[in-house]
Each structure stands twice: as structure tokens, then as C-alpha cells.
Design a protein around this motif. Structure first.
Motif, mmCIF file in Angstrom:
data_model
loop_
_atom_site.group_PDB
_atom_site.id
_atom_site.type_symbol
_atom_site.label_atom_id
_atom_site.label_comp_id
_atom_site.label_asym_id
_atom_site.label_seq_id
_atom_site.Cartn_x
_atom_site.Cartn_y
_atom_site.Cartn_z
ATOM 1 N N SER A 122 -42.721 22.034 -25.837
ATOM 2 C CA SER A 122 -43.115 21.362 -27.074
ATOM 3 C C SER A 122 -44.227 20.372 -26.796
ATOM 4 O O SER A 122 -44.287 19.774 -25.711
ATOM 5 C CB SER A 122 -41.903 20.620 -27.675
ATOM 6 N N GLY A 123 -45.092 20.167 -27.772
ATOM 7 C CA GLY A 123 -46.139 19.163 -27.657
ATOM 8 C C GLY A 123 -45.637 17.763 -27.936
ATOM 9 O O GLY A 123 -46.405 16.793 -27.850
ATOM 10 N N MET A 124 -44.359 17.627 -28.258
ATOM 11 C CA MET A 124 -43.768 16.320 -28.540
ATOM 12 C C MET A 124 -43.328 15.677 -27.228
ATOM 13 O O MET A 124 -42.519 16.245 -26.482
ATOM 14 C CB MET A 124 -42.553 16.492 -29.448
ATOM 15 N N ALA A 196 -40.650 1.952 -33.623
ATOM 16 C CA ALA A 196 -39.237 2.323 -33.491
ATOM 17 C C ALA A 196 -38.976 3.649 -34.199
ATOM 18 O O ALA A 196 -38.235 4.503 -33.691
ATOM 19 C CB ALA A 196 -38.348 1.220 -34.066
ATOM 20 N N SER A 197 -39.590 3.824 -35.356
ATOM 21 C CA SER A 197 -39.449 5.081 -36.093
ATOM 22 C C SER A 197 -40.077 6.242 -35.326
ATOM 23 O O SER A 197 -39.511 7.342 -35.257
ATOM 24 C CB SER A 197 -40.107 4.953 -37.470
ATOM 25 N N ILE A 202 -39.379 11.223 -31.976
ATOM 26 C CA ILE A 202 -39.569 11.981 -30.734
ATOM 27 C C ILE A 202 -38.215 12.290 -30.106
ATOM 28 O O ILE A 202 -37.951 13.428 -29.692
ATOM 29 C CB ILE A 202 -40.458 11.192 -29.758
ATOM 30 N N ALA A 203 -37.331 11.292 -30.056
ATOM 31 C CA ALA A 203 -36.002 11.498 -29.478
ATOM 32 C C ALA A 203 -35.228 12.551 -30.252
ATOM 33 O O ALA A 203 -34.618 13.457 -29.664
ATOM 34 C CB ALA A 203 -35.227 10.176 -29.467
ATOM 35 N N ILE A 239 -32.431 9.314 -26.884
ATOM 36 C CA ILE A 239 -32.102 10.640 -26.347
ATOM 37 C C ILE A 239 -30.666 10.669 -25.837
ATOM 38 O O ILE A 239 -29.906 11.598 -26.126
ATOM 39 C CB ILE A 239 -33.100 11.012 -25.236
ATOM 40 N N GLU A 240 -30.286 9.656 -25.083
ATOM 41 C CA GLU A 240 -28.936 9.619 -24.522
ATOM 42 C C GLU A 240 -27.880 9.529 -25.620
ATOM 43 O O GLU A 240 -26.859 10.230 -25.575
ATOM 44 C CB GLU A 240 -28.804 8.431 -23.570
#
Length: 268
Positions: A122-124, A196-197, A202-203, A239-240
Motif C-alpha cells: 500500500s502507498g499508505m 491526530a486524525s 493511516i493506522a 495500530i497496536e
């Protein structure tokens, strides 16, 4: 003179170097824009050097600086480095698992014993955070962007599930995102809130793709590596949190950003 062995990972944003001297591994990284300085430093540290190189700019470094070096495929080096660190950090995973490499973009690898296959990209990634973060704010410095993202409140920019259900009972957790940046027209948010958004978006995207890959390949453990989570607590925590919410075991490696360079080093 003692010969030093080294592995170099030259990616889109950074050049990472792992070298061995007197039985110890040393780690160093430079901006890819400082490539000449990085090579000059390495040649000063190790005038006699045996080296393997990986990453998108590996052939350019080989041609211009180390014609006798060996170029290692990037995905092979990444997974070899991850295996090495899992064992070194006593985090060995017995069953198949995913390696998610969050660098400038993001790559997903399915690892089963000595077999490793890239299954998704992914490009993200970190490039998104830095580039779009700079467009959303007046900030250009990566570390300051991460500080602001940690200070911000995504709920001032994202529409949350609780915003839709208000006083009604929500079928899912209220602080989850209903729509990224949906409150963008409002003037009550700050730069930190926008970052933050962005970090949250992304996460969420990385976790969504990870969960789908985990379901397809029937794995329960995810190893997260790459430079984008280093010094970026907002992204790492997001992510976690989301992976754990989905019942996936999340493993972070202390030197995970150097997996590619370690994999190259191991092949010397």
C-alpha cells in the motif's frame, strides 16, 4: 587491518547501515538526501569493508560506491532480518505470521518457517504522514509532526460513531471512526487535531488491510517493523490498539527499522 562486514538498506527516505566490529552489531541511519555523507562516514569507519546492499537504491550504491558488493532482494532481506530479531529478542513465533513493514509505504509478508512471500502493498505509510501532514499544517519537521499528532484530538476532525448515535445505544464502540476528516469544514480544530486524525486514518487503513490478510492466511500474530513507527507514538499506539481489538497478537521489534539492513548483513 580487520575487515568489517556491513549491510546497507537504501530505501525511499532513509539509508540504514548495520555493521559488525569486534563481535558487536552497530546501527546507523541517515536521510537518503545525505547518501554521500553516509558512505563517506562508512568508509571512514571501515576502510576495508565487505558489504551487501538491499532496497530501492541498492544498485545505485553498488555502481557508484561498492562495485564488489552483493545486492540482496529487499523483501528477502526484510524477512530474514525480522526472523533474526525475533530470535535475538526472544519473541519467536512458532506458527505462520505476518510481517508488516511500515516505511515510506507499507508492505505485508507472510512468513512460514524459512518461507516468506510478499502478499500485499500500500502507498499508505510514513511518507503519507510526513507529506500530507505538511500539507495539513505549516510544519515540515517529522519529529514535530509526531509530537503534534500525539497532542491532538482526532474527535475534533473525525466523525465518530458516538457523533451519529448521540444518546442512542451504539452497536459498536462509540470512539471508533465513522468517517475520517468528516468534520473538516468546522473551524474549531487545530493543527494538532488534524495530525491526530491523519495518524488515525493511516493506522486504521494499515490495520484493516492487516486483518483481511490475517483472515485469508489464517494467522494470529503480526510483527510490526519499519521506520514510520519510530518516534511516532500516535501511529504506533493506534495500530497496536486496533490490532489487539481484533484479537491479533502484535509484536514490535526493538530494532525493527533495521530489518532490511540486518538481512543484508546476514548474507555477507
Amino acid at each position: 587491518m580487520q575487515q568489517i562486514t556491513a549491510g546497507i538498506d537504501a530505501g525511499g527516505s532513509l539509508i540504514k547501515i548495520v555493521y559488525q566490529e569486534n563481535g558487536r552489531m552497530h546501527f546507523k541511519k541517515f536521510s537518503i538526501n545525505k547518501l554521500d555523507s553516509a558512505i563517506s562516514w562508512l568508509k571512514m569507519v571501515a576502510p576495508t569493508l565487505k558489504v551487501s546492499i538491499t532496497g530501492g537504491k541498492a544498485h545505485a550504491i553498488q555502481n557508484n560506491y561498492y562495485p564488489d558488493s552483493t545486492v540482496i532482494p529487499e523483501f528477502q532481506a526484510t524477512c530474514d532480518g525480522a526472523r533474526f530479531l525475533l530470535a535475538k529478542e526472544n519473541k519467536t513465533i512458532e506458527e505462520s505470521y505476518l510481517v508488516v513493514n511500515i516505511g515510506t509505504g507499507t508492505s505485508w509478508h507472510l512468513v512460514n518457517g524459512n518461507q516468506a512471500d510478499r502478499i500485499l502493498g500500500s502507498g499508505m505509510g510514513g511518507g503519507t504522514f510526513t507529506g500530507l501532514g505538511s500539507l495539513l499544517t505549516k510544519v515540515k519537521d517529522y519529529q514535530l509532526l509526531t509530537v503534534l499528532a500525539e497532542e491532538g484530538n482526532k474527535g475534533n476532525v473525525d466523525m465518530l460513531v458516538s457523533d451519529i448515535y448521540e444518546t442512542a445505544d451504539s452497536p459498536i464502540q462509540g470512539d471508533l471512526t465513522a468517517a475520517n476528516f468528516a468534520k473538516g469544514k468546522r473551524h474549531t480544530h487545530k493543527e494538532a487535531d488534524r495530525l491526530a486524525s491523519l495518524s488515525n486514518m493511516i493506522a486504521e487503513t494499515i490495520v484493516l488491510l492487516t486483518s483481511q490478510a490475517a483472515a485469508i492466511h489464517q494467522v494470529k500474530s503480526v510483527v510490526i517493523i519499519g521506520t514510520a513507527i519510530i518516534g511516532n507514538p500516535s501511529l504506533k499506539h493506534g495500530i497496536e490498539t486496533y490490532l489487539n481489538m481484533l484479537g491479533l497478537r502484535t509484536v514490535f521489534l526493538e530494532k525493527g527499522e533495521y530489518c532490511g539492513a540486518i538481512g543484508a548483513y546476514l548474507s555477507v
